[in-house]
Design an enzyme around this catalytic site. Structure first.
Site, PDB file in Angstrom:
ATOM      1  N   ASN A  14       0.871  -1.176   0.000  1.00 38.06           N
ATOM      2  CA  ASN A  14       0.000   0.000   0.000  1.00 38.06           C
ATOM      3  C   ASN A  14       0.907   1.226   0.000  1.00 38.06           C
ATOM      4  O   ASN A  14       1.481   1.582   1.026  1.00 38.06           O
ATOM      5  CB  ASN A  14      -0.899  -0.023   1.250  1.00 38.06           C
ATOM      6  CG  ASN A  14      -1.740   1.240   1.370  1.00 38.06           C
ATOM      7  OD1 ASN A  14      -1.776   2.066   0.455  1.00 38.06           O
ATOM      8  ND2 ASN A  14      -2.416   1.383   2.505  1.00 38.06           N
ATOM      9  N   TRP A  15       1.012   1.847  -1.156  1.00 31.98           N
ATOM     10  CA  TRP A  15       1.945   2.975  -1.280  1.00 31.98           C
ATOM     11  C   TRP A  15       1.391   4.255  -0.640  1.00 31.98           C
ATOM     12  O   TRP A  15       2.122   5.243  -0.520  1.00 31.98           O
ATOM     13  CB  TRP A  15       2.253   3.237  -2.763  1.00 31.98           C
ATOM     14  CG  TRP A  15       3.016   2.128  -3.441  1.00 31.98           C
ATOM     15  CD1 TRP A  15       3.402   0.930  -2.894  1.00 31.98           C
ATOM     16  CD2 TRP A  15       3.490   2.120  -4.795  1.00 31.98           C
ATOM     17  NE1 TRP A  15       4.078   0.181  -3.831  1.00 31.98           N
ATOM     18  CE2 TRP A  15       4.151   0.891  -5.009  1.00 31.98           C
ATOM     19  CE3 TRP A  15       3.419   3.035  -5.857  1.00 31.98           C
ATOM     20  CZ2 TRP A  15       4.731   0.549  -6.228  1.00 31.98           C
ATOM     21  CZ3 TRP A  15       3.993   2.699  -7.076  1.00 31.98           C
ATOM     22  CH2 TRP A  15       4.655   1.472  -7.256  1.00 31.98           C
ATOM     23  N   LYS A  16       0.123   4.250  -0.302  1.00 34.34           N
ATOM     24  CA  LYS A  16      -0.532   5.437   0.281  1.00 34.34           C
ATOM     25  C   LYS A  16      -0.301   6.648  -0.638  1.00 34.34           C
ATOM     26  O   LYS A  16      -0.236   6.484  -1.853  1.00 34.34           O
ATOM     27  CB  LYS A  16      -0.053   5.657   1.718  1.00 34.34           C
ATOM     28  CG  LYS A  16      -0.211   4.366   2.553  1.00 34.34           C
ATOM     29  CD  LYS A  16      -0.027   4.551   4.032  1.00 34.34           C
ATOM     30  CE  LYS A  16      -0.213   3.208   4.740  1.00 34.34           C
ATOM     31  NZ  LYS A  16      -0.144   3.308   6.185  1.00 34.34           N
ATOM     32  N   HIS A 100      -9.526   1.357   4.865  1.00 30.14           N
ATOM     33  CA  HIS A 100      -8.262   1.547   5.592  1.00 30.14           C
ATOM     34  C   HIS A 100      -8.498   2.490   6.775  1.00 30.14           C
ATOM     35  O   HIS A 100      -9.291   3.428   6.679  1.00 30.14           O
ATOM     36  CB  HIS A 100      -7.190   2.118   4.657  1.00 30.14           C
ATOM     37  CG  HIS A 100      -5.822   2.026   5.240  1.00 30.14           C
ATOM     38  ND1 HIS A 100      -5.367   2.920   6.178  1.00 30.14           N
ATOM     39  CD2 HIS A 100      -4.832   1.120   5.068  1.00 30.14           C
ATOM     40  CE1 HIS A 100      -4.139   2.575   6.547  1.00 30.14           C
ATOM     41  NE2 HIS A 100      -3.787   1.485   5.879  1.00 30.14           N
ATOM     42  N   GLU A 102      -6.868   4.869   7.847  1.00 31.40           N
ATOM     43  CA  GLU A 102      -6.627   6.289   7.536  1.00 31.40           C
ATOM     44  C   GLU A 102      -7.869   6.913   6.891  1.00 31.40           C
ATOM     45  O   GLU A 102      -8.179   8.082   7.130  1.00 31.40           O
ATOM     46  CB  GLU A 102      -5.387   6.416   6.638  1.00 31.40           C
ATOM     47  CG  GLU A 102      -4.125   6.131   7.448  1.00 31.40           C
ATOM     48  CD  GLU A 102      -2.992   5.495   6.673  1.00 31.40           C
ATOM     49  OE1 GLU A 102      -2.998   5.524   5.436  1.00 31.40           O
ATOM     50  OE2 GLU A 102      -2.083   4.940   7.330  1.00 31.40           O
ATOM     51  N   GLU A 172      -5.291  -4.769  10.546  1.00 34.38           N
ATOM     52  CA  GLU A 172      -4.259  -3.748  10.775  1.00 34.38           C
ATOM     53  C   GLU A 172      -4.523  -3.055  12.106  1.00 34.38           C
ATOM     54  O   GLU A 172      -5.341  -2.123  12.177  1.00 34.38           O
ATOM     55  CB  GLU A 172      -4.295  -2.711   9.647  1.00 34.38           C
ATOM     56  CG  GLU A 172      -4.043  -3.299   8.272  1.00 34.38           C
ATOM     57  CD  GLU A 172      -3.448  -2.268   7.311  1.00 34.38           C
ATOM     58  OE1 GLU A 172      -2.454  -2.609   6.670  1.00 34.38           O
ATOM     59  OE2 GLU A 172      -3.955  -1.132   7.231  1.00 34.38           O
ATOM     60  N   GLY A 178       2.764   2.300  10.855  1.00 31.52           N
ATOM     61  CA  GLY A 178       3.748   3.364  10.714  1.00 31.52           C
ATOM     62  C   GLY A 178       4.462   3.726  12.001  1.00 31.52           C
ATOM     63  O   GLY A 178       5.141   4.753  12.071  1.00 31.52           O
ATOM     64  N   SER A 218       3.565  -2.153  10.411  1.00 27.09           N
ATOM     65  CA  SER A 218       5.016  -2.265  10.634  1.00 27.09           C
ATOM     66  C   SER A 218       5.552  -3.666  10.328  1.00 27.09           C
ATOM     67  O   SER A 218       6.427  -4.167  11.023  1.00 27.09           O
ATOM     68  CB  SER A 218       5.380  -1.845  12.061  1.00 27.09           C
ATOM     69  OG  SER A 218       5.048  -0.473  12.255  1.00 27.09           O
ATOM     70  N   GLY A 239       2.945  -1.065   4.311  1.00 27.62           N
ATOM     71  CA  GLY A 239       3.030   0.366   4.022  1.00 27.62           C
ATOM     72  C   GLY A 239       4.476   0.761   3.778  1.00 27.62           C
ATOM     73  O   GLY A 239       5.026   0.601   2.692  1.00 27.62           O
ATOM     74  N   GLY A 240       5.136   1.258   4.820  1.00 29.15           N
ATOM     75  CA  GLY A 240       6.495   1.798   4.707  1.00 29.15           C
ATOM     76  C   GLY A 240       7.461   0.902   3.941  1.00 29.15           C
ATOM     77  O   GLY A 240       8.187   1.363   3.046  1.00 29.15           O
TER      78      GLY A 240
HETATM   79  P1  13P Z   1       3.140   0.346   7.743  1.00 25.97           P
HETATM   80  O1  13P Z   1       3.643  -0.938   7.119  1.00 25.97           O
HETATM   81  O2  13P Z   1       3.884   1.553   7.288  1.00 25.97           O
HETATM   82  O3  13P Z   1       2.991   0.221   9.215  1.00 25.97           O
HETATM   83  O4  13P Z   1       1.640   0.560   7.161  1.00 25.97           O
HETATM   84  C1  13P Z   1       0.745  -0.462   7.239  1.00 25.97           C
HETATM   85  C2  13P Z   1      -0.463  -0.090   6.460  1.00 25.97           C
HETATM   86  O5  13P Z   1      -1.199   0.804   6.844  1.00 25.97           O
HETATM   87  C3  13P Z   1      -0.738  -0.815   5.221  1.00 25.97           C
HETATM   88  O6  13P Z   1      -2.005  -0.537   4.732  1.00 25.97           O
END
Ligand code: 13P
Length: 260
Positions: A14-16, A100, A102, A172, A178, A218, A239-240
């Site tokens: 997920n590149w956000k 998600h 967010e 999640e 993050g 994470s 994510g990251g």
């Molecule tokens: P991180 O891997 O950066 O914690 O993000 C997880 C995420 O929100 C994937 O959708």
């Protein structure tokens, strides 16, 4: 996940809100080069909308699949700024992240609205990656399983039996996103086991056993193996660590190693 399991690992990035078209190309090319030909682990990248068309060109005829990060649950019309399922299909998108945390937090998305999106995705042959998870205060209050089950049941309301196994669930925990704090494998498995149990209650054991439940929060190359070793963890939503080709490829390799 035992190698006899019907579920293939899925590693999704997920590149956000990261990567211009140019940066997206730089990121996806080495991923395609390194893991685009193997077929044992299902690989998905979810760029922002603006990079979907370019990434679609770069992953064509490979085992890197394309996902979007959202959709609007109407076919077309006066919804300024929104993107329909049909528009995503035109770009060869096959997955879509929905609900998600967010989006729940910053855009006030409710379970009912997310459920509408899940159903519209399925009607349009897109596989929803339905995200659920608790906040830190909910976990500390002992409410994790209750919250996750409520989000799951509401998000899947009226999903038909014949479409259910196209849904991917992503657990999640919000406090792990993050932050560098990962759920321990045991904490994650406890929730994943409960999710599987709830899916069995809703769809029956055969379908529930074929559905993939990803862990997100994470997940990194150094903790992936022990998370993926849990019986109900079928992959990761990253994510990251998906923003660097090397670490994303390492996560795919961790899943490949588990499979052997
Ligand atoms: P991180 O891997 O950066 O914690 O993000 C997880 C995420 O929100 C994937 O959708």
């Amino acid at each position: 996940m035992a190698s006899s399991s019907p579920r293939r690992y899925l590693i999704a990035g997920n590149w956000k809100m990261n990567n211009t078209v140019h940066e997206a190309r730089e990121l996806v090319q080495p991923i395609v080069h390194d893991v685009g030909q193997q077929t044992d682990v299902h690989v998905v990248v979810c760029p922002p909308f603006t990079a979907l068309a370019k990434v679609a060109e770069l992953v064509v005829n490979t085992n890197v699949h394309l996902g979007a990060q959202n959709l609007y649950p109407k076919a077309s019309g006066a919804y300024t700024g929104e993107i329909s399922a049909g528009m995503l299909r035109e770009l060869f998108v096959s997955y879509v992240i929905l609900g998600h945390s967010e989006r729940r937090e910053y855009f006030q998305e409710s379970d009912a609205f997310i459920n509408e999106k899940v159903k519209v995705a399925l009607e349009n042959m897109l596989k929803p990656i339905l995200c659920i998870g608790e906040t830190l205060s909910q976990r500390e209050a002992g409410k994790t399983l209750e919250i996750v089950k409520t989000q799951l049941i509401a998000g899947l309301k009226d999903v038909s039996l014949d479409k259910a196994d196209n849904v991917v669930i992503a657990y999640e925990p919000i406090w792990a996103i993050g932050t560098g704090k990962t759920a321990t494998p045991e904490m994650a498995q406890e929730v994943h086991g409960e999710i599987r149990k709830t899916l069995k209650d809703v769809f029956g054991a055969t379908i529930a056993n074929s559905m993939r439940i990803l862990y997100g929060g994470s997940m990194k190359p150094n903790n992936a193996a022990e998370l993926l070793a849990q019986p109900d963890i079928d992959g990761g939503l990253i994510g990251g660590a998906s923003l660097e080709a090397k670490s994303f490829v390492k996560l795919v390799e961790a899943a490949l190693a588990r499979k052997e």
